[in-house]
Motif scaffolding. Sequence first.
Motif, short mmCIF file in Angstrom:
data_model
loop_
_atom_site.label_atom_id
_atom_site.label_comp_id
_atom_site.label_asym_id
_atom_site.label_seq_id
_atom_site.Cartn_x
_atom_site.Cartn_y
_atom_site.Cartn_z
N MET A 100 25.31 -10.19 4.93
CA MET A 100 24.71 -8.96 5.45
C MET A 100 25.77 -7.86 5.56
O MET A 100 25.51 -6.69 5.28
CB MET A 100 24.08 -9.20 6.83
CG MET A 100 22.84 -10.06 6.78
SD MET A 100 21.54 -9.33 5.78
CE MET A 100 21.07 -7.97 6.78
N TRP A 101 26.99 -8.24 5.95
CA TRP A 101 28.08 -7.27 6.06
C TRP A 101 28.39 -6.68 4.69
O TRP A 101 28.57 -5.47 4.55
CB TRP A 101 29.32 -7.96 6.63
CG TRP A 101 30.50 -7.05 6.73
CD1 TRP A 101 30.77 -6.19 7.74
CD2 TRP A 101 31.54 -6.89 5.77
NE1 TRP A 101 31.93 -5.51 7.48
CE2 TRP A 101 32.42 -5.91 6.26
CE3 TRP A 101 31.82 -7.46 4.54
CZ2 TRP A 101 33.55 -5.51 5.58
CZ3 TRP A 101 32.94 -7.06 3.85
CH2 TRP A 101 33.80 -6.09 4.37
N THR A 102 28.44 -7.54 3.66
CA THR A 102 28.74 -7.07 2.31
C THR A 102 27.65 -6.14 1.80
O THR A 102 27.95 -5.08 1.21
CB THR A 102 28.90 -8.26 1.35
OG1 THR A 102 29.89 -9.14 1.87
CG2 THR A 102 29.31 -7.81 -0.03
N MET A 103 26.41 -6.49 2.04
CA MET A 103 25.28 -5.65 1.57
C MET A 103 25.30 -4.29 2.28
O MET A 103 25.13 -3.25 1.64
CB MET A 103 23.95 -6.37 1.82
CG MET A 103 23.77 -7.63 1.02
SD MET A 103 23.63 -7.31 -0.73
CE MET A 103 22.01 -6.66 -0.80
N ALA A 104 25.49 -4.29 3.58
CA ALA A 104 25.50 -3.03 4.33
C ALA A 104 26.68 -2.16 3.93
O ALA A 104 26.54 -0.94 3.76
CB ALA A 104 25.54 -3.32 5.83
N THR A 105 27.85 -2.78 3.74
CA THR A 105 29.03 -2.02 3.35
C THR A 105 28.86 -1.43 1.95
O THR A 105 29.18 -0.26 1.72
CB THR A 105 30.28 -2.92 3.40
OG1 THR A 105 30.39 -3.47 4.72
CG2 THR A 105 31.52 -2.13 3.08
N MET A 106 28.37 -2.23 1.03
CA MET A 106 28.16 -1.73 -0.33
C MET A 106 27.11 -0.62 -0.36
O MET A 106 27.25 0.35 -1.11
CB MET A 106 27.74 -2.86 -1.26
CG MET A 106 28.84 -3.82 -1.57
SD MET A 106 30.21 -2.95 -2.34
CE MET A 106 31.58 -3.88 -1.76
#
Length: 117
Positions: free
Chosen positions: A88-94
Amino acid sequence: MMTLMTSMLISFILPMTVMTIATMLSKKSINDREKSSPFECGFDPKSSARMPFSIQFFLIAVIFLIFDVEIALILPIVIIMKTSNIMMWTMATMFFIMILLLGLYYEWNQGALKWAS
């Protein structure tokens, strides 16, 4: 019902009275030419104090402020990484970085980043 109407009336009249009194007391009554002119070492100004400025400089400054605030929003992402789900962190950051890049591309495509026109 009566107390509600009374409190609404008081909350309307009291601020209006304070604003009216403040407006009347803050008016300057004496207009002095020397005090209203821009200060330039005691001499009369050579030109207008309201010089026009480049709108391009203003646009670059606004774009800088927008991206500066976005950088301030990116900084806490590193701290959040330790306590959140990595997917979720990677998706939100991207997603956030993609929005930034699309905004940069749009500004570049519109020609707002060109200093000389």
